[in-house]
Design a protein around this motif. Structure first.
Motif, PDB file in Angstrom:
ATOM      1  N   ALA A  51     105.429 -19.693   9.482  1.00 36.84           N
ATOM      2  CA  ALA A  51     104.148 -20.297   9.837  1.00 36.84           C
ATOM      3  C   ALA A  51     103.022 -19.709   8.994  1.00 36.84           C
ATOM      4  O   ALA A  51     102.152 -20.419   8.488  1.00 36.84           O
ATOM      5  CB  ALA A  51     103.876 -20.094  11.322  1.00 36.84           C
ATOM      6  N   LEU A  52     103.015 -18.390   8.821  1.00 33.62           N
ATOM      7  CA  LEU A  52     101.943 -17.749   8.048  1.00 33.62           C
ATOM      8  C   LEU A  52     102.032 -18.131   6.579  1.00 33.62           C
ATOM      9  O   LEU A  52     101.018 -18.355   5.910  1.00 33.62           O
ATOM     10  CB  LEU A  52     102.028 -16.223   8.204  1.00 33.62           C
ATOM     11  CG  LEU A  52     101.725 -15.697   9.606  1.00 33.62           C
ATOM     12  CD1 LEU A  52     102.025 -14.199   9.690  1.00 33.62           C
ATOM     13  CD2 LEU A  52     100.290 -15.953   9.986  1.00 33.62           C
ATOM     14  N   ARG A  53     103.257 -18.211   6.075  1.00 29.13           N
ATOM     15  CA  ARG A  53     103.398 -18.584   4.662  1.00 29.13           C
ATOM     16  C   ARG A  53     102.941 -20.002   4.419  1.00 29.13           C
ATOM     17  O   ARG A  53     102.370 -20.300   3.365  1.00 29.13           O
ATOM     18  CB  ARG A  53     104.856 -18.424   4.211  1.00 29.13           C
ATOM     19  CG  ARG A  53     105.193 -16.982   3.963  1.00 29.13           C
ATOM     20  CD  ARG A  53     106.631 -16.774   3.543  1.00 29.13           C
ATOM     21  NE  ARG A  53     106.904 -15.336   3.471  1.00 29.13           N
ATOM     22  CZ  ARG A  53     108.051 -14.787   3.835  1.00 29.13           C
ATOM     23  NH1 ARG A  53     109.026 -15.552   4.303  1.00 29.13           N
ATOM     24  NH2 ARG A  53     108.226 -13.489   3.728  1.00 29.13           N
ATOM     25  N   SER A  54     103.188 -20.884   5.398  1.00 31.06           N
ATOM     26  CA  SER A  54     102.737 -22.258   5.193  1.00 31.06           C
ATOM     27  C   SER A  54     101.214 -22.333   5.236  1.00 31.06           C
ATOM     28  O   SER A  54     100.625 -23.322   4.825  1.00 31.06           O
ATOM     29  CB  SER A  54     103.355 -23.187   6.233  1.00 31.06           C
ATOM     30  OG  SER A  54     102.686 -23.053   7.463  1.00 31.06           O
ATOM     31  N   GLU A  55     100.563 -21.283   5.728  1.00 30.26           N
ATOM     32  CA  GLU A  55      99.103 -21.217   5.679  1.00 30.26           C
ATOM     33  C   GLU A  55      98.617 -20.566   4.400  1.00 30.26           C
ATOM     34  O   GLU A  55      97.431 -20.275   4.255  1.00 30.26           O
ATOM     35  CB  GLU A  55      98.577 -20.403   6.875  1.00 30.26           C
ATOM     36  CG  GLU A  55      98.762 -21.077   8.208  1.00 30.26           C
ATOM     37  CD  GLU A  55      97.888 -22.297   8.365  1.00 30.26           C
ATOM     38  OE1 GLU A  55      96.728 -22.269   7.927  1.00 30.26           O
ATOM     39  OE2 GLU A  55      98.382 -23.292   8.918  1.00 30.26           O
ATOM     40  N   GLY A  56      99.534 -20.282   3.506  1.00 27.27           N
ATOM     41  CA  GLY A  56      99.152 -19.717   2.222  1.00 27.27           C
ATOM     42  C   GLY A  56      99.088 -18.208   2.223  1.00 27.27           C
ATOM     43  O   GLY A  56      98.624 -17.608   1.263  1.00 27.27           O
ATOM     44  N   MET A  57      99.543 -17.586   3.277  1.00 35.10           N
ATOM     45  CA  MET A  57      99.504 -16.127   3.289  1.00 35.10           C
ATOM     46  C   MET A  57     100.767 -15.548   2.700  1.00 35.10           C
ATOM     47  O   MET A  57     101.824 -16.178   2.692  1.00 35.10           O
ATOM     48  CB  MET A  57      99.344 -15.624   4.720  1.00 35.10           C
ATOM     49  CG  MET A  57      98.043 -16.077   5.342  1.00 35.10           C
ATOM     50  SD  MET A  57      97.868 -15.433   6.991  1.00 35.10           S
ATOM     51  CE  MET A  57      96.689 -16.575   7.652  1.00 35.10           C
ATOM     52  N   THR A  58     100.642 -14.325   2.209  1.00 32.12           N
ATOM     53  CA  THR A  58     101.793 -13.599   1.710  1.00 32.12           C
ATOM     54  C   THR A  58     102.225 -12.637   2.813  1.00 32.12           C
ATOM     55  O   THR A  58     101.421 -11.847   3.293  1.00 32.12           O
ATOM     56  CB  THR A  58     101.406 -12.800   0.453  1.00 32.12           C
ATOM     57  OG1 THR A  58     100.755 -13.681  -0.463  1.00 32.12           O
ATOM     58  CG2 THR A  58     102.619 -12.185  -0.183  1.00 32.12           C
TER      59      THR A  58
END
Lengths: 447, 226
Positions: B19-26
């Motif tokens: 979920a966090l990666r799909s928000e562009g986070m690493t």
């Protein structure tokens, strides 16, 4: 609805005491009455003698009895005088005849249907008879006796009041305890205050307090269980929310398919946890009544193995049953099946593919042992003692599990009076459940 | 943003990472408390998500230790325990925020953004440098009234450059913002993304400082930002 009035200690006591006192009073009254009547009769006899004795002796006849003042006072008394020739010299009442009697002293005579008490005495050369109707005597005697006895009957209401008040006062502790208990709700399980309680009520109160303590402990156990369960459910639910979010926001079909597969795994995990929680709740003693039957252990174990076959096959794990002796124990077939299911499920979960699980039943004079052993990795020695703790999972375990499997096994074993042992078998882990010897631990005869 | 996630439950960890990666986070993760200190010291994390109920070393111990070591990155605690005493304890031990499981992912993201912008001294999510704007919440960026479409990594790169306008970021620093420790980084990937950003937002947007790195050009004499 119960149409029979429940028995009342107060009414029973009142009945017994009241009845006893009443009987006593009646007996006393009766005997006093009879005695008083007897005394009255003797008094009347004495009076009759006195009448005669008071008459002037050797006086010429006829004389006026009226002047001697005797006859007036005794209206019912009849006096007659006879001379020694049988001639009636005097009669006090016209129309009333007394038979001539030679018998001196007291006699009872019946004249024209009336009974008389007659006193005859010699007076000079005449015979004087004094007579009284028995009926009149009896009536007067009764009146006198009654007056003597009447005050006794005042005792009835007096003693009844005393008995009633005494009973009420002594039963007051019961009423106090009743009010105390009525005012309580499910949460108020403090002991009943015991000061100044009579020794008849004290044991009852103590027993109630003991029961309260046990119920309180049981409720606390259940509260802890619910709190633990609620806590444990949060993790699977968190995962479900996240997995659903991913499925919802997936941009490609491939992503969505993967997200939904993960979501399904999450739901399976949550369902499993909920089922285990319910099973554990049911098995914790006090939750539901036990119904022990005669159980063929072999058939329960076989059924359990069959239940787990499909799961074992997915990991190419084989389960063997190394026994054929039919053994019977007292227990609940469903609970025992659940117990074996959890042991075997555990083995399947934590063993790698290709392992073997061996189940066996061994009987001896002192016990019936069910032994389930796998040849997997076993468990680190310092973790073994914690395996049966609720929700405990060996740190670092990657396998999905609820942490409740062996806790359930322990509860069910306890309910059957069996002991549970988990130990490393090098290789693998072995679970031993030892049941106490039952009535029949030899093969039952075929019908 | 580069996030360190400490969570022992596999399903939660995997889905949270996704979920966090799909928000562009690493996102980097650990499944236990051991090793957190060294991870924090080795890489530049913008925020840490810490589960309290860890096997072995508890989340509270981890928190206490890293604050004692002087590590001051924002920490958001995730836990199933919602008793007041636990919340107070977590916050007093040095956590910046506290979220109870099960939580809503949107709420988690919003709180993470709040912590990040405070950290950067901003009071609003929206980042502006001249006419250039970037909205981390809406995951959009643009110039003036035009929204520019960016890939996830381009977005993260721009966000990093805009977080400190004018400051020069070395290539390695930029790589550390964009890639987790498990990811392979191509040797000239940063140049590729810088090139893409220049193409989409204007060549003068990003300044190359030879031998040092890149920075966001705040010089108003450069035409791109007027």
């Amino acid at each position: 609805m119960n149409l029979i009035r429940p028995s009342s200690m107060r009414r029973t006591l009142l009945l017994w005491l009241g009845g006893g006192i009443s009987v006593g009073i009646l007996l006393a009254a009766t005997s006093i009455y009879l005695e008083a009547r007897q005394q009255a009769n003797e008094l009347f006899d004495y009076q009759m003698r006195q009448v005669v004795a008071s008459l002037p002796v050797r006086q010429a006849l006829p004389f006026d009895l009226g002047r001697s003042g005797v006859a007036d006072s005794q209206e019912d008394i009849v006096i007659q005088m006879w001379n020694d020739h049988g001639l009636r010299l005097y009669r006090s009442h016209e129309g009333r005849y007394l038979p001539q009697h030679a018998e001196l002293g007291f006699t009872d005579v019946e004249v024209q249907g009336t009974s008389w008490r007659v006193y005859s005495a010699q007076l000079g050369d005449a015979v004087i008879q004094v007579a009284q109707p028995v009926a009149a005597r009896r009536a007067m005697a009764a009146r006198m006796a009654w007056k003597t006895v009447a005050p006794l009957f005042l005792l009835f209401p007096l003693l009844s009041i005393v008995v009633w008040v005494s009973i009420s006062r002594n039963l007051r502790p019961v009423a106090t305890v009743t009010r105390d208990l009525q005012a309580r709700n499910v949460d108020s399980l403090e002991p009943i205050h015991m000061s100044a309680m009579p020794e008849e009520i004290a044991p009852l109160t103590e027993a109630i307090n003991g029961l309260f303590e046990r119920v309180k402990q049981s409720l606390e156990l259940q509260h802890h269980f619910i709190a633990d369960a609620a806590h444990e459910l949060k993790t699977p639910l968190t995962a479900l929310k996240l997995q659903l979010h991913l499925a919802h926001t997936a941009r490609t079909d491939e992503d969505r398919a993967r997200a939904l597969a993960d979501l399904k795994r999450g739901i399976d995990r949550a369902s499993h946890l909920v089922n285990q929680l319910l099973t554990l709740a049911r098995q914790t003693s006090g939750a539901s009544p036990t119904s022990q039957q005669d159980v063929a252990l072999l058939s329960v174990l076989t059924a359990s193995i069959q239940d787990l076959e499909p799961l074992a096959r997915t990991k190419s794990i084989s389960i063997t049953l190394d026994t054929s002796s039919p053994v019977h124990i007292a227990g609940e077939p469903d609970s025992l099946r659940t117990m074996f299911n959890n042991v075997i499920d555990n083995a399947i979960r934590y063993c790698p593919t290709g392992c073997t699980i061996r189940a066996a039943i061994e009987t001896s004079p002192t016990q019936v042992m069910v032994r389930i052993r796998d040849d997997g990795p076993g468990v680190a020695p310092e973790e073994i003692s914690r395996l049966t703790d609720r929700f405990y999972r060996v740190p670092g375990t990657q396998t999905e599990g609820s942490g409740l499997g062996l806790a359930i096994v322990r509860e069910i074993a306890q309910r059957h009076g069996a002991s549970l042992q988990v130990c490393n078998a090098f290789p693998g882990l072995e679970v031993r459940i030892c049941f106490p010897p039952s009535i029949t631990n030899t093969p039952s005869p075929t019908p | 943003m580069r996030i360190l996630l400490i969570e022992d439950d596999t399903m939660i960890r995997e889905s949270l990472c996704a979920a966090l990666r799909s928000e562009g986070m690493t996102v980097d993760y650990l499944d236990r408390g051991e090793g957190v200190g060294s991870a924090l010291k080795s890489f530049p994390y913008d925020l840490m998500l810490l589960d309290v109920g860890l096997p072995g070393r508890s989340g509270f111990d981890v928190l206490k230790q890293l604050r004692a070591d002087g590590l001051d990155l924002p920490v958001l605690i995730l836990t199933a325990r919602d008793a007041i005493e636990d919340r107070v304890k977590g916050l007093d031990l040095g956590a910046d925020d506290y979220l109870v499981k099960p939580f809503d992912i949107e709420e988690l993201l919003a709180r993470m953004r709040a912590l990040a912008r405070r950290r950067a001294g901003r009071s609003q999510n929206m980042m502006r440098v001249g006419a250039l704007w970037l909205d981390p919440a809406a995951h959009a960026a643009g110039i003036g009234s035009d929204t520019i479409s960016l890939s996830a990594r381009e977005f993260t790169l721009l966000e990093t450059l805009m977080s400190h306008p004018g400051m020069v970021f070395s290539r390695m620093q930029l790589e550390e913002k964009l890639y987790g420790w498990n990811e392979e980084i191509g040797s000239n990937t940063i140049e590729v993304y810088i090139h893409a950003l220049r193409r989409k937002l204007g060549a003068d947007l990003i300044r190359t400082v030879r031998g040092v790195g890149y920075s966001l050009n705040v010089d108003t004499s450069a035409g791109a930002l007027t």
